[in-house]
Design an enzyme around this catalytic site. Structure first.
Site, PDB file in Angstrom:
ATOM      1  N   GLU A 161       0.876  -1.182  -0.125  1.00 57.32           N
ATOM      2  CA  GLU A 161       0.065  -0.066  -0.018  1.00 57.32           C
ATOM      3  C   GLU A 161       0.911   1.326  -0.049  1.00 57.32           C
ATOM      4  O   GLU A 161       2.042   1.027   0.278  1.00 57.32           O
ATOM      5  CB  GLU A 161      -0.966   0.051   1.263  1.00 57.32           C
ATOM      6  CG  GLU A 161      -0.237  -0.306   2.413  1.00 57.32           C
ATOM      7  CD  GLU A 161       0.993   0.503   2.851  1.00 57.32           C
ATOM      8  OE1 GLU A 161       0.775   1.586   2.866  1.00 57.32           O
ATOM      9  OE2 GLU A 161       2.063   0.022   3.308  1.00 57.32           O
ATOM     10  N   GLY A 303       6.838   0.498   3.158  1.00 59.18           N
ATOM     11  CA  GLY A 303       5.496   0.024   2.590  1.00 59.18           C
ATOM     12  C   GLY A 303       5.578  -0.163   1.048  1.00 59.18           C
ATOM     13  O   GLY A 303       6.660  -0.832   0.673  1.00 59.18           O
ATOM     14  N   GLU A 304       4.459   0.147   0.085  1.00 62.11           N
ATOM     15  CA  GLU A 304       4.438  -0.182  -1.208  1.00 62.11           C
ATOM     16  C   GLU A 304       4.773  -1.289  -1.667  1.00 62.11           C
ATOM     17  O   GLU A 304       5.394  -1.702  -2.681  1.00 62.11           O
ATOM     18  CB  GLU A 304       5.379   1.003  -1.798  1.00 62.11           C
ATOM     19  CG  GLU A 304       6.786   1.064  -1.719  1.00 62.11           C
ATOM     20  CD  GLU A 304       7.459   2.380  -2.529  1.00 62.11           C
ATOM     21  OE1 GLU A 304       8.433   2.193  -3.314  1.00 62.11           O
ATOM     22  OE2 GLU A 304       7.298   3.448  -2.434  1.00 62.11           O
ATOM     23  N   ALA A 305       4.691  -2.525  -0.820  1.00 61.25           N
ATOM     24  CA  ALA A 305       5.051  -3.664  -0.962  1.00 61.25           C
ATOM     25  C   ALA A 305       6.408  -4.260  -1.146  1.00 61.25           C
ATOM     26  O   ALA A 305       6.667  -5.419  -1.827  1.00 61.25           O
ATOM     27  CB  ALA A 305       4.074  -4.163  -2.332  1.00 61.25           C
TER      28      ALA A 305
END
Lengths: 338, 338
Positions: A161, A303-305
């Site tokens: 996310e 974050g951001e996978a």
């Protein structure tokens, strides 16, 4: 829509699709014959069996791997809980599109398709210290978006996310569903200062108190105290379960996104693995509560996978050993005690 | 030979080549400009700087990565300290040549050249409970073999080993140089049973007692209580330092191989990183003694550079983010507090 009501989701969670024990058993038999002491590849062996179980294939594969990053904005950002302005959510979505973010590099390296899904960035959720973040229809809409992004023929899905202020949202979900103070669950996120951290703790506690009447209903909590990108992650996890696709979770926010489902049925985590434990302080405690053992511990907190994306590399290592190694008899290697 | 005496090695260790602080500083400046909160890629950021420092390049690369596996046999194997017969060392070397081992799959995945170096497998070291495992010339010969295997233009070297009974050798080196009982340092290796484990502990303690007169001399200990593949790993680490090549260490045995050098000068570890911590019980304690923090913790205990090989994937992730990400200004993303 895939789910027309919170009850529909709860019903799905009561009767979850299961993996294929025969495929996992067949993979375990192969593991035992490979030229290595039994168990010596450690968690890589378990990962190969897990892929076989959920792909329902004796010979698992990773030909079609998808990383999906959902983005959302949060009403509570206005309370000064993040080190970055809310505009950064959309700016980073543009950076993903331009190939300049960490997850772009990691997806290339991991041989994964990157799918970025911004959800109504110009319409942040409501400030959940004074109102529900989403009403039920908004929540179901976000679940549905997440559900529909999952290609049914994927071999593996990694979810992450982007959303300024969303570690506050994640911490609030944890406090609401697991108990514990704002201090216990709040971390510095992208790097908030002491004053911001104090605002974060206060936001969490105010929100949990405001919504105390619904705390016994995990899906109502996910709507009222969650975020669109978290709901979409939950939807993607539900779709992956329907299609028997194994899932790698990213960090604190992505793990918090599965918490409402896990509160209904802990079995939802069977097709999921924690890609990593992040440096965000609540993540380790949340993983422990959920009984998830992370694959990586690299002090990441982006974050951001990104953590889940790197964990794909470990799955590729597990698979390449499982499928590529010779057996004792093929290689003419003596077994133990001979 | 590169080193004509133990004194030559000690002299090299007294005055070790250093990395390039300016290259590391330049890499750090680049890190700060990339589109992520400062520090949010955790250990990946430090790894990129470490590559820059030792490659002496502001823009590090991983175009030429080598995994080297040294194999040797051990006189103490006759004491029943392993679950496998000594013939397995040569059989696994053949398996490496045939492409059937775990490290073959991992090397392919990691984009690394695999170099397998069997050292006099038909001439095991002497049983070090009753004699020196190697005399000084044999030890220097094995150091030299390891030294010469290192391509001076490598961007990264991962080192590992194969040798039935060599976790007993590694544990004996630890007990000799760090103190502690046979029980403290002995683990089950490839899966030895309780009786074998008891023999292993006794072997370690008998050996340390037999060689007590030389325990103050780390290189003499490495000869008398070591093994050819461990000496070769030490030689490769020395060559990598000479040529400014960063090194990934594999498991317990490979880490024990650097211990005699680290006992002379802890700075020898500056160009090394621990690829993983293995499930072999002594490894975690040894890493702690050496101040090395492993990159992976996957319960692996295979050796043959498998853990270090997988850690190459993490370095590739670190490098791809470092070199491929956009800066804040390139991507038009706002910084913190703006």
């Amino acid at each position: 829509m895939q789910f027309d009501s919170l009850d529909d989701i709860a019903a799905f969670c009561r009767d979850l699709p299961v993996g294929d024990a025969r495929a996992a058993d067949a993979a375990a038999l192969r593991q035992q014959a490979l030229t290595k002491p039994p168990g010596s590849l450690g968690r890589l062996e378990e990962l190969a069996l897990w892929l076989a179980r959920w792909q329902r294939r004796e010979s698992p594969r990773l030909d079609h791997v998808t990383i999906t990053v959902f983005a959302g904005n949060h009403g509570i950002a206005a309370r000064g809980v993040s080190a970055y302005p809310q505009a950064v959510t959309a700016q980073m979505v543009a950076n993903f599109a331009g190939g300049g973010a960490a997850i772009n590099q990691i997806a290339n390296l991991a041989g994964a398709d990157l799918c970025v899904v911004p959800i109504e960035l110009d319409r942040p959720t409501r400030d959940f210290t004074v109102a529900p973040a989403m009403d039920v229809d908004e929540f179901l809409g976000a679940i549905d978006i997440g559900y529909r992004t999952v290609p049914p023929d994927s071999d593996l899905l990694a979810v992450g996310e982007m959303g300024i202020a969303n570690t506050t949202t994640a911490a609030t979900l944890c406090a609401a569903l697991l108990g514990g103070s704002g201090e216990h669950w709040a971390g510095r996120g992208t790097g908030v200062d002491d004053a911001g951290l104090a605002r974060k703790r206060e936001t969490i506690e105010t929100a949990v108190s405001f919504h105390r009447a619904i705390l016994g209903n995990p899906l109502a909590v996910a709507a009222a105290l969650g975020g669109r990108e978290l709901a979409a992650i939950a939807g993607a996890i539900l779709a992956a379960r329907r299609h028997h696709i194994p899932v790698l979770l990213d960090g604190f926010v992505a793990t918090a996104a599965i918490l409402p489902l896990a509160s209904l049925n802990a079995g939802i985590m069977d097709h999921c693995r924690a890609g990593h434990v992040s440096a965000e302080s609540g993540h380790r405690a949340l993983l422990r509560e959920l009984g998830l053992k992370p694959l990586l511990d690299l002090d990441m907190r982006l974050g951001e996978a990104s953590g889940a994306g790197i964990a794909i590399l470990l799955l590729r290592a597990a698979l390449s050993c499982h499928m590529g190694m010779a057996t004792f008899s093929e290689a003419g290697v003596s077994g133990a005690g001979t």
